[in-house]
Write an enzyme that holds these catalytic residues in place. Structure first.
Site, short mmCIF file in Angstrom:
data_model
loop_
_atom_site.label_atom_id
_atom_site.label_comp_id
_atom_site.label_asym_id
_atom_site.label_seq_id
_atom_site.Cartn_x
_atom_site.Cartn_y
_atom_site.Cartn_z
N SER A 231 -2.86 0.53 3.39
CA SER A 231 -1.90 -0.35 3.51
C SER A 231 -2.49 -1.76 3.14
O SER A 231 -3.84 -1.88 2.82
CB SER A 231 -1.51 -0.57 5.10
OG SER A 231 -2.41 -0.57 5.80
N GLY B 7 0.93 -1.26 0.04
CA GLY B 7 0.09 -0.07 -0.14
C GLY B 7 0.81 1.27 -0.21
O GLY B 7 0.43 2.31 -0.15
N ARG C 177 5.33 -7.29 10.26
CA ARG C 177 4.87 -7.67 11.71
C ARG C 177 3.98 -6.51 12.23
O ARG C 177 4.21 -5.78 13.53
CB ARG C 177 5.86 -7.79 12.39
CG ARG C 177 6.06 -9.30 13.22
CD ARG C 177 7.36 -9.59 13.91
NE ARG C 177 7.07 -10.26 15.21
CZ ARG C 177 6.78 -11.60 15.54
NH1 ARG C 177 6.64 -12.30 14.09
NH2 ARG C 177 6.49 -11.84 16.54
N ASP D 126 -3.58 2.26 11.65
CA ASP D 126 -4.17 3.54 11.29
C ASP D 126 -3.97 3.95 9.93
O ASP D 126 -4.67 4.79 9.40
CB ASP D 126 -3.14 4.71 11.93
CG ASP D 126 -3.37 4.89 13.64
OD1 ASP D 126 -4.22 3.98 14.10
OD2 ASP D 126 -2.70 5.79 14.21
N TYR E 64 3.47 5.97 21.51
CA TYR E 64 3.59 6.79 20.02
C TYR E 64 4.17 8.15 20.19
O TYR E 64 3.31 8.77 20.92
CB TYR E 64 2.30 6.67 19.51
CG TYR E 64 2.28 6.26 17.97
CD1 TYR E 64 2.64 7.28 17.11
CD2 TYR E 64 1.46 5.11 17.48
CE1 TYR E 64 2.53 6.94 15.64
CE2 TYR E 64 1.56 4.77 16.18
CZ TYR E 64 2.05 5.59 15.22
OH TYR E 64 2.10 5.55 13.94
#
Length: 541
Positions: A191, A147, A200, A186, A461
């Site tokens: 993707s 993607g 992974r 997200d 994050y």
């Protein structure tokens, strides 16, 4: 799709003539809405001005792209297979990059480095087998493309590669079956399943459904040595090391994932959003740790620090009525005045519950009861739903920032529970310090959220962005700051990556991450499966 930015061409943030932010298109809930607070937040946070613009190059200049280096004997044999291919400049450029800052920044300026010489679109597993056989026969370099959402430089063509480089675009091999896997990264709009396996990956609902390694039942991958797959689709086998784990996380270095059997579930009967406001980040983290300890995490739980809370508030669309605005004012008064929460310290967790209705309501009560023990107050479904809605448009904000001299990026790690607070504080402080030392004139945005939770720890994050006016080489400065932030993560006990993978961006740390012996094991597999380096993207190793 945009060739030099994120997502769809008809979807973007912009400031209108009144200085108000809008989001174009019709694809998202935010589309067509005014976002009144974004301008003030943007200017005050970054010292940016709407008067200083750095617009992107609007049209791809094909003449600036280096002509393809074609392996003519490979091309002639490929023609006989009937598999579609192209060496048009636009097709090649689009598949020459992921979404690292330096990749998009260069494209916005119309600068092109090494790009694939051809793009091939296989339709099935057998097509891939044919392509890999031909590439091995004619010594052509293959780079699998799913993607294109990589943020680890995984799709960049190695500049030292002298062979013809072919992008193997697997987008025509996807099947839409209408089932729920629960795997929702997200980037899920763009993707691909093969990309999730090869990197992974993890998704926002992993608390219920699991990460990609928990969802995969069977994989088929085409390598230069032949096809690799297990002999059956049994739920478990005790037959030595699991070969699936050589494939998952291999990042296009060993072959092409062509077929994946996934666990599926019925679509959830009931879905409910929620949110909790905490007086400070420390109590929020303590709550998430207790939720993880009791193993009652909802489908998704995300704790935003104060900076990210303010950022999210700035993205709130224009209210539809005075009454709604009045209610918002009452809520703010209650939280900050009556309950004594400091607006500059409070943080918010967004929640998403899924399942049958009765269980969801029981589950919701359990989580809110735990939150209350840590000073958390229920903050409503709207805040929770808006938080998840923004998941799919937040990447568009980076393009807006670059229009006004602001560059930014995100990166992630996983860390044990007892190090979460330290890593959040230390990495954010390191980013601020590094920006100052590198000559960034305005304080950067440095923020984080705690996302997926585990028994032993959590994913953290980070986001950071800064105004680069006055810097002669802003991308170099950015890369120095990001490199320092990753060093700080590792020094604080964090992982090299939780779900974005390694690519070329982080491979310098692979030896200390998996040990010299571990790295030797990975190299031995590569040498056996792909001795001529047909899959030569040079990721990982």
């Amino acid at each position: 799709m945009k060739w030099n930015g994120w997502g769809y061409s008809d979807s973007r943030f912009f400031f209108n003539k009144k200085g108000q932010a809008e989001f174009t298109g019709k694809r998202y809930k935010l589309s067509g809405l005014i976002i009144p607070a974004l301008k003030d937040w943007f200017e005050s946070t970054f010292g940016a001005s709407l008067q200083h613009k750095t617009p992107a190059t609007p049209i791809l200049n094909s003449s600036a792209v280096h002509p393809p280096t074609l392996n003519e004997t490979f091309v002639e044999e490929l023609k006989s297979t009937g598999i579609p291919f192209s060496h048009d400049a636009e097709d090649r450029v689009f598949r020459a990059h992921g979404h690292c800052l330096h990749e998009i920044f260069a494209l916005r300026e119309g600068k092109f480095g090494r790009v694939p010489d051809m793009v091939i679109w296989p339709n099935c597993h057998n097509d891939v087998v044919k392509v890999v056989e031909l590439a091995s026969k004619h010594n052509v370099c293959l780079i699998p493309y799913g993607g294109g959402t990589s943020v680890s430089s995984a799709l960049e063509c190695p500049p030292e590669e002298t062979r013809s480089i072919v992008s193997l675009d697997t987008s025509q091999m996807l099947n839409e079956s209408g089932y729920c896997t629960g795997h929702e990264p997200d980037s899920m709009e763009f993707s691909s399943l093969g990309g999730w396996v090869a990197t992974r990956a993890s998704g926002m609902k992993k608390n219920i459904y699991g990460n990609i390694e928990d969802l995969v039942v069977h994989i088929k991958m085409v390598t230069p040595r032949g096809v690799i797959e297990k002999s059956c689709q049994g739920p478990r086998m005790s037959t030595g090391p699991d070969i699936h784990h050589f494939i998952m996380g291999s990042e296009g270095t060993l072959g092409v994932v062509t077929e994946v059997t996934m666990k599926i579930r019925p679509m959830p009967e009931y879905q409910k959003y929620g949110s909790v406001v905490f007086p400070n980040f420390e109590q929020g983290v303590a709550c998430l740790r207790e939720v993880a300890r009791q193993r009652c995490a909802p489908a998704s739980i995300r704790l935003m620090d104060n900076e990210q809370f303010k950022f999210g508030h700035a993205l709130k669309p224009q209210v539809s009525s005075i009454f709604t605005s009045f209610l918002d004012g009452l809520k703010k008064f209650y939280i900050t005045k009556f309950k004594g929460f400091d607006p500059n310290r409070l943080c918010v967790a967004t929640l998403l519950f899924e399942g049958d209705r009765e269980r969801v309501l029981q589950h919701e009560k359990q989580v809110y009861d735990i939150a209350a023990k840590f000073g958390g107050l229920a903050a409503g479904e709207d805040n929770g739903q808006r938080g998840y809605m923004l998941t799919f448009v937040i990447a568009y904000l980076r393009d807006l920032g670059m229009d006004y001299y602001v560059i930014g990026e995100s990166f992630e790690t996983s860390v044990p529970w007892d190090r979460v607070l330290d890593i959040c504080q230390n990495v954010k402080e390191r980013i601020v310090r590094e920006c100052k030392d590198k000559g960034v004139q305005f304080p950067p945005l440095s923020t984080c959220r705690v996302t997926q939770t585990y028994d032993a720890g959590a994913c953290v994050y980070f986001y950071f962005a800064f105004n680069y006016r006055g810097l002669s080489d802003p991308v170099h400065v950015y890369e120095q700051v990001e490199h320092a932030a990753r060093e700080e993560i590792l020094a604080n006990g964090g992982s090299l990556s939780h779900h974005h993978g390694v690519g070329k961006l982080r491979k310098e740390w692979m030896r200390e991450t998996v040990s010299s012996v571990g790295l030797g094991m990975l190299k031995s597999v590569k040498d056996f499966v792909d001795p001529n380096n047909i899959f030569g993207n040079r990721n990982l190793l």
